[in-house]
Scaffold this motif. Structure first.
Motif, PDB file in Angstrom:
ATOM      1  N   ASP A   1       0.839  -1.206   0.000  1.00 36.27           N
ATOM      2  CA  ASP A   1       0.000   0.000   0.000  1.00 36.27           C
ATOM      3  C   ASP A   1       0.875   1.259   0.000  1.00 36.27           C
ATOM      4  O   ASP A   1       0.584   2.226  -0.726  1.00 36.27           O
ATOM      5  CB  ASP A   1      -0.923   0.004   1.217  1.00 36.27           C
ATOM      6  CG  ASP A   1      -2.023  -1.048   1.101  1.00 36.27           C
ATOM      7  OD1 ASP A   1      -2.286  -1.508  -0.027  1.00 36.27           O
ATOM      8  OD2 ASP A   1      -2.614  -1.404   2.143  1.00 36.27           O
ATOM      9  N   ALA A  50       2.481   1.560  -3.399  1.00 38.23           N
ATOM     10  CA  ALA A  50       1.510   2.020  -4.393  1.00 38.23           C
ATOM     11  C   ALA A  50       1.301   3.524  -4.292  1.00 38.23           C
ATOM     12  O   ALA A  50       1.216   4.221  -5.314  1.00 38.23           O
ATOM     13  CB  ALA A  50       0.180   1.291  -4.194  1.00 38.23           C
ATOM     14  N   THR A  74       2.178   6.205  -7.235  1.00 38.29           N
ATOM     15  CA  THR A  74       1.086   7.072  -7.689  1.00 38.29           C
ATOM     16  C   THR A  74       1.526   8.529  -7.682  1.00 38.29           C
ATOM     17  O   THR A  74       1.253   9.287  -8.627  1.00 38.29           O
ATOM     18  CB  THR A  74      -0.154   6.894  -6.789  1.00 38.29           C
ATOM     19  OG1 THR A  74      -0.608   5.544  -6.875  1.00 38.29           O
ATOM     20  CG2 THR A  74      -1.287   7.813  -7.228  1.00 38.29           C
ATOM     21  N   SER A 119       2.349  -3.386  -7.493  1.00 43.81           N
ATOM     22  CA  SER A 119       1.976  -3.245  -6.079  1.00 43.81           C
ATOM     23  C   SER A 119       0.506  -3.596  -5.869  1.00 43.81           C
ATOM     24  O   SER A 119       0.145  -4.292  -4.908  1.00 43.81           O
ATOM     25  CB  SER A 119       2.237  -1.808  -5.603  1.00 43.81           C
ATOM     26  OG  SER A 119       3.612  -1.473  -5.741  1.00 43.81           O
ATOM     27  N   LEU A 120      -0.338  -3.128  -6.761  1.00 46.47           N
ATOM     28  CA  LEU A 120      -1.778  -3.419  -6.655  1.00 46.47           C
ATOM     29  C   LEU A 120      -2.067  -4.895  -6.905  1.00 46.47           C
ATOM     30  O   LEU A 120      -2.945  -5.482  -6.270  1.00 46.47           O
ATOM     31  CB  LEU A 120      -2.550  -2.554  -7.662  1.00 46.47           C
ATOM     32  CG  LEU A 120      -2.520  -1.053  -7.391  1.00 46.47           C
ATOM     33  CD1 LEU A 120      -3.075  -0.284  -8.583  1.00 46.47           C
ATOM     34  CD2 LEU A 120      -3.318  -0.715  -6.139  1.00 46.47           C
ATOM     35  N   SER A 144      -1.471  -6.836  -3.905  1.00 42.60           N
ATOM     36  CA  SER A 144      -2.522  -6.585  -2.908  1.00 42.60           C
ATOM     37  C   SER A 144      -3.853  -7.194  -3.321  1.00 42.60           C
ATOM     38  O   SER A 144      -4.874  -6.966  -2.672  1.00 42.60           O
ATOM     39  CB  SER A 144      -2.693  -5.081  -2.690  1.00 42.60           C
ATOM     40  OG  SER A 144      -1.503  -4.506  -2.190  1.00 42.60           O
ATOM     41  N   LYS A 203      -5.647  -6.401  -5.748  1.00 41.40           N
ATOM     42  CA  LYS A 203      -6.543  -5.389  -6.316  1.00 41.40           C
ATOM     43  C   LYS A 203      -6.423  -5.475  -7.833  1.00 41.40           C
ATOM     44  O   LYS A 203      -5.779  -4.636  -8.482  1.00 41.40           O
ATOM     45  CB  LYS A 203      -6.181  -4.003  -5.795  1.00 41.40           C
ATOM     46  CG  LYS A 203      -6.308  -3.879  -4.279  1.00 41.40           C
ATOM     47  CD  LYS A 203      -5.858  -2.511  -3.785  1.00 41.40           C
ATOM     48  CE  LYS A 203      -5.980  -2.411  -2.270  1.00 41.40           C
ATOM     49  NZ  LYS A 203      -5.521  -1.100  -1.743  1.00 41.40           N
ATOM     50  N   GLU A 218      -7.763  -2.627 -10.309  1.00 39.72           N
ATOM     51  CA  GLU A 218      -6.940  -1.417 -10.216  1.00 39.72           C
ATOM     52  C   GLU A 218      -5.565  -1.640 -10.848  1.00 39.72           C
ATOM     53  O   GLU A 218      -5.010  -0.733 -11.482  1.00 39.72           O
ATOM     54  CB  GLU A 218      -6.790  -0.999  -8.755  1.00 39.72           C
ATOM     55  CG  GLU A 218      -8.109  -0.576  -8.109  1.00 39.72           C
ATOM     56  CD  GLU A 218      -7.941  -0.235  -6.637  1.00 39.72           C
ATOM     57  OE1 GLU A 218      -6.968   0.450  -6.292  1.00 39.72           O
ATOM     58  OE2 GLU A 218      -8.780  -0.672  -5.826  1.00 39.72           O
ATOM     59  N   SER A 219      -5.032  -2.832 -10.678  1.00 42.41           N
ATOM     60  CA  SER A 219      -3.719  -3.123 -11.280  1.00 42.41           C
ATOM     61  C   SER A 219      -3.828  -3.127 -12.802  1.00 42.41           C
ATOM     62  O   SER A 219      -2.923  -2.643 -13.501  1.00 42.41           O
ATOM     63  CB  SER A 219      -3.183  -4.468 -10.782  1.00 42.41           C
ATOM     64  OG  SER A 219      -3.918  -5.553 -11.331  1.00 42.41           O
TER      65      SER A 219
END
Length: 250
Positions: A73, A76, A80, A102-103, A106, A108, A111-112
């Motif tokens: 997190d 990320a 960002t 990173s996403l 996680s 996600k 989002e990735s």
């Protein structure tokens, strides 16, 4: 004017000193990173960023050190910030690529995928990003299928549970009905038995308007005797004859 020139020289010397310190901490951080001492490398990169907050290299390497420590997190967020603040397409492409990684770690996935697509928009020739995008899309597809299977499984389980519930209720209703039928039968049997017992008692005690078998036989015998006596009387009268008038023969 001289004074201004002197001030400008001092400022330039200060910037050069900060730049040297920034590079020194980045260089030290790189050495620690290569030794897989990621926490110590993070600390060194943070010191480099303190010297120059706009340092692309210092921030980028800091994000990598966070990623290696599984602080996904935080990593990320760092990538960002880099992608949104840089105008350099190469930097943006690499920052979005690492953001996607990173996403992805996680879980996600959606989002990735979005991050990998932004990376390719800035560098369409990056095969590694293209591969990661395809991988993330496949993982998302698998996850959606798994979610669908689990949903169907839960739905089937609910149906099965409801079916079992209905069956249990039906069994309970049947059992209750059987108990009721048994009770009704027992009540009926008891009533029938009571009625039978009552009838038996009445059979054993002659009613006033009914004759017992012995009384009937006695009465029949008496009638027979009376009839016999009557017949005997009739026979006796016939033998004696009947007295008539004497008719004189004049």
């Amino acid at each position: 004017m001289k004074q201004l020139i002197i001030v400008a020289c001092i400022l330039l010397q200060g910037f050069a000193l900060y730049a040297q310190q920034e590079k020194k901490y980045i260089h030290k951080g790189n050495e620690l990173y290569m030794q897989k001492k990621y926490a110590e490398a993070e600390a060194s990169y943070r010191r480099s960023v303190e010297k120059s907050k706009e340092s692309v290299q210092g921030n980028f390497n800091l994000g990598d050190a966070l990623f290696k420590q599984k602080k996904f997190d935080n990593a990320a967020q760092k990538f960002t910030d880099i992608a949104s603040s840089s105008d350099n397409k190469a930097v943006k492409a690499q920052a979005y690529h690492n953001l996607g990684n990173s996403l992805l770690e996680s879980k996600k996935l959606e989002e990735s995928i979005a991050a990998y697509k932004k990376s390719l928009m800035n560098n369409p020739k990056d095969d590694e990003t293209r591969y990661n995008l395809a991988y993330a899309m496949e993982k998302l597809k698998q996850q959606q299928q798994k979610d669908k299977d689990n949903k169907d499984k839960d739905k089937n389980k609910d149906k099965k549970d409801q079916k079992n519930k209905d069956k249990n209720q039906s069994d309970k209703d049947k059992k209750d009905q059987d108990k009721k039928d048994d009770k009704d039968k027992q009540d009926k049997d008891k009533k029938d038995q009571d009625k039978k017992d009552q009838q038996d008692q009445q059979g054993q005690q002659p009613r006033p308007d009914q004759l017992s078998k012995e009384d009937a036989e006695r009465m029949l015998e008496a009638l027979k005797n009376e009839e016999k006596n009557t017949q005997d009387k009739l026979k006796s009268k016939k033998a004696k004859g009947v007295k008539g008038r004497i008719v004189k023969d004049w």
